[in-house]
Scaffold this motif. Sequence first.
Motif, PDB file in Angstrom:
ATOM      1  N   LEU A  63       4.634   6.025  -2.821  1.00 13.22           N
ATOM      2  CA  LEU A  63       4.180   7.063  -1.890  1.00 13.22           C
ATOM      3  C   LEU A  63       3.101   7.936  -2.524  1.00 13.22           C
ATOM      4  O   LEU A  63       2.078   8.227  -1.912  1.00 13.22           O
ATOM      5  CB  LEU A  63       5.370   7.928  -1.442  1.00 13.22           C
ATOM      6  CG  LEU A  63       6.385   7.236  -0.534  1.00 13.22           C
ATOM      7  CD1 LEU A  63       7.518   8.196  -0.165  1.00 13.22           C
ATOM      8  CD2 LEU A  63       5.706   6.713   0.737  1.00 13.22           C
ATOM      9  N   THR A  66      -0.195   5.893  -2.928  1.00 14.70           N
ATOM     10  CA  THR A  66      -0.854   5.664  -1.642  1.00 14.70           C
ATOM     11  C   THR A  66      -1.459   6.969  -1.116  1.00 14.70           C
ATOM     12  O   THR A  66      -2.598   6.995  -0.645  1.00 14.70           O
ATOM     13  CB  THR A  66       0.152   5.093  -0.618  1.00 14.70           C
ATOM     14  OG1 THR A  66       0.766   3.940  -1.212  1.00 14.70           O
ATOM     15  CG2 THR A  66      -0.530   4.693   0.662  1.00 14.70           C
ATOM     16  N   GLY A  70      -5.334   7.602  -0.565  1.00 15.00           N
ATOM     17  CA  GLY A  70      -5.718   7.976   0.796  1.00 15.00           C
ATOM     18  C   GLY A  70      -6.481   9.292   0.814  1.00 15.00           C
ATOM     19  O   GLY A  70      -7.527   9.411   1.454  1.00 15.00           O
ATOM     20  N   ALA A 224      -0.368  -3.561  -0.210  1.00 13.32           N
ATOM     21  CA  ALA A 224       0.224  -2.698   0.821  1.00 13.32           C
ATOM     22  C   ALA A 224      -0.210  -1.250   0.620  1.00 13.32           C
ATOM     23  O   ALA A 224      -0.559  -0.552   1.579  1.00 13.32           O
ATOM     24  CB  ALA A 224       1.742  -2.806   0.775  1.00 13.32           C
ATOM     25  N   GLY A 225      -0.217  -0.798  -0.643  1.00 12.11           N
ATOM     26  CA  GLY A 225      -0.610   0.578  -0.924  1.00 12.11           C
ATOM     27  C   GLY A 225      -2.062   0.825  -0.549  1.00 12.11           C
ATOM     28  O   GLY A 225      -2.400   1.846   0.066  1.00 12.11           O
ATOM     29  N   ASN A 226      -2.944  -0.128  -0.910  1.00 15.43           N
ATOM     30  CA  ASN A 226      -4.364   0.032  -0.585  1.00 15.43           C
ATOM     31  C   ASN A 226      -4.572   0.053   0.926  1.00 15.43           C
ATOM     32  O   ASN A 226      -5.361   0.847   1.444  1.00 15.43           O
ATOM     33  CB  ASN A 226      -5.178  -1.096  -1.216  1.00 15.43           C
ATOM     34  CG  ASN A 226      -5.260  -0.957  -2.727  1.00 15.43           C
ATOM     35  OD1 ASN A 226      -4.771   0.022  -3.298  1.00 15.43           O
ATOM     36  ND2 ASN A 226      -5.851  -1.938  -3.386  1.00 15.43           N
ATOM     37  N   GLY A 228      -2.379   0.980   3.057  1.00 11.94           N
ATOM     38  CA  GLY A 228      -1.825   2.258   3.505  1.00 11.94           C
ATOM     39  C   GLY A 228      -2.827   3.388   3.323  1.00 11.94           C
ATOM     40  O   GLY A 228      -3.004   4.232   4.209  1.00 11.94           O
ATOM     41  N   LEU A 231      -5.401   3.177   5.892  1.00 13.82           N
ATOM     42  CA  LEU A 231      -4.843   3.577   7.185  1.00 13.82           C
ATOM     43  C   LEU A 231      -4.786   5.104   7.317  1.00 13.82           C
ATOM     44  O   LEU A 231      -5.182   5.675   8.335  1.00 13.82           O
ATOM     45  CB  LEU A 231      -3.444   2.975   7.359  1.00 13.82           C
ATOM     46  CG  LEU A 231      -2.726   3.329   8.659  1.00 13.82           C
ATOM     47  CD1 LEU A 231      -3.479   2.761   9.862  1.00 13.82           C
ATOM     48  CD2 LEU A 231      -1.288   2.820   8.650  1.00 13.82           C
ATOM     49  N   ILE A 232      -4.316   5.759   6.243  1.00 14.55           N
ATOM     50  CA  ILE A 232      -4.239   7.230   6.261  1.00 14.55           C
ATOM     51  C   ILE A 232      -5.624   7.810   6.550  1.00 14.55           C
ATOM     52  O   ILE A 232      -5.803   8.684   7.400  1.00 14.55           O
ATOM     53  CB  ILE A 232      -3.744   7.766   4.892  1.00 14.55           C
ATOM     54  CG1 ILE A 232      -2.298   7.333   4.642  1.00 14.55           C
ATOM     55  CG2 ILE A 232      -3.879   9.279   4.824  1.00 14.55           C
ATOM     56  CD1 ILE A 232      -1.826   7.624   3.219  1.00 14.55           C
TER      57      ILE A 232
END
Lengths: 357, 368
Positions: A63, A66, A70, A224-226, A228, A231-232
Amino acid sequence: MNTLNEQQLNELQTDLDAIRDEVLADLGERDATHIRNMVRLHRKLEIGGRVLMPFGFIPPVFLAATASLGLAKILENMEIGHNVMHGQYDWMNDPSLNSQTYEWDTACSSESWRRTHNFEHHTYTNVIGKDRDYGYAVLRLSNDEPWRPRHTFQVLNYAALSVLFQWGVALHELEAEKLSNGKSHLKEKRAFLKLAAKKAGRQAFKDYIFFPALTLPVAPIVLAGNAGANLIRNLWSSTVIFCGHFTQDAETFTEEEAEGESKGHWYLRQLTGSSNFTGGKWLHIMSGHLSFQIEHHVFPDLPAHRYPEISEKVQTVCRKHGIHYNTGSFAKQYGTVLKRILRYSLPERITRRPAVA
Amino acid sequence: MLATITRSKAAHWLGRQLLNREDPKAFFDPLTTAINPMWVQQYTPARVERITEETADTKTFVLKPARRWGGFQAGQHLNVRIDINGVRHTRTFSLSSSPALWEDNGLITLTVKRLPGGLVTNWLHDELKSGDVIGLTEAFGDFLIPNGKKPVLFIAGGSGITPILSQLDTMAREQYPEPITLLYYVRTPSDVIGEQRLTTLKNRYPTFSLHIITTHENATPRYLSDQDLDSVPNLANREIFLCGPKGLMDLATEKLGQRGLKDEQLHSTFFAPPAPVRLSSSDTGGEVTFSASNLSVDSTGDTNLLEIAEAAGLSPQHGCRMGICHQCTCRKTSGTVVNRLTGQVSGAGSESVQLCISVPQGPVALAL
């Protein structure tokens, strides 16, 4: 649209030019320090996010990484990239903060952005048919645009646009709507497509191939983190931008209204076609000070961190000329954006009531 | 070697992909320079080691550039980069030390005279302290000492002595075999720069003759005269190096020309903003179109393109504002410009021009 006669428009221009000149005369160390601090913070957030990401198999670390990446992308796109490309810091004569050479961390190339945003959007702001940012050719946000059945579920288009915002912006110059109705041909877009593919490919390579591959055993986590982080950034930047022009009271204009207009009239259009939202220092920074969209549209090339202090003066000028200064809390402004998207998904005969737009 | 080049190319490519910039190393500058300003990658940093006073209005700055700096030849200059009130300024200065000092001790010196009203020279005098870090470019310039076959005459004025100090040191060190003469013009004896160095050289090397001539000690100024030139033995065969104010340079060029010296024998370098050629204002000026900015403005008289662009609200990259550093070079897509230093008129087609010394002659379009 608010009507002012020619003399009033000239006076409006004089008043706003005076605010601008005052800031220009005062540019200096303070502004340089601000943007350099922002750049330094961006480097910390980006490096922090990239370094932590492989340890994302620990949920809280995932978290944090990410969020850090972000926030890095948001800060770089909004407070640094967008503002630098407007030429807000060109006076510093620093090649790394030059509007013509700066390249930002998003799928859209800076070159394409300068054409579609700096020129089209900032010149023809909210002129239906000319400002392609108005609804991004997928949303109907005014009765000036004829209703089509496809508009009925445009709220879904809006959700998709927000999620994929950086790709939408990257392909903005393609003018897909003109391709489909035959007003333009793919052949004319070859140079743009080449440029877009290069930049978008570079961004995808970095976030979805290189960094995951670099940390192969944990590649899915990094991927997934990248994703995410992107996306943020997509959700936040699209939300901020929608709050800037599509709130309830943000006015739209016809091509005739904007044709051959004076500088004073252009100012008036910027004042009434944009909307602000209120908040604390960091909310403003994270929105690249587009929370002061009105000030940004009136003075797109003044350093954005000056907008809060300019705002007082702009409001005084608005009061003097009886121009509505459109602001409110973030929640309130965003609420009216959603209402607008829903309202114009239906034809005018159903939604007709005392004029809003 | 090849492997290194390939590797650095690959690293550069990767840097571009990951960091979206042509100079990927500079991405980390904002963080690294907060720890140590000498770690900057965007330009070559140099630390100020000490500052010495030469005269009342001239100081010598002893600098230690980062080791990656490429060195120089005596007589060359470099651009200095400093930030004043948030704005980056670039100015060109001659190196006054000999290349040997750099090779042996990693040090160079710049000798800077305060220009009345000059933003950068005054800042260097008043604000720059030892321990501070400034930016440098690589050295450039073709004001270079000959290869030892001919006698040499140096004609210097005021702070125009600076590149010549470097050259004299170097020639002495290399035991230059032919006679060397220096005619050094200063306003008053207290304006002599590098007096001690010059005297030491004179005492040590019999082939070096030094003439310091003061111009403003009497009511009537005493400029370069025919007697000065007559006193130089074998003048016709000398290689001649000129550096000083425009008045001195013009006078020397004229007198040497009258004596039949060939242009190939004369070498000169900049020293101060060269006085612009007087352009007849009737045929300069015109409409300037900045195509990338979608902007068109009118200009009159001998205003240069940089000033025109700035007056139109643009902020083109720029440096010295005197035609030396090429920071403001920009593509002219059409139209004719006059070079205000030389008076030369350009072609009408597409070419690169230096904004700060180009004056439009009729309509001009720029890719800016």
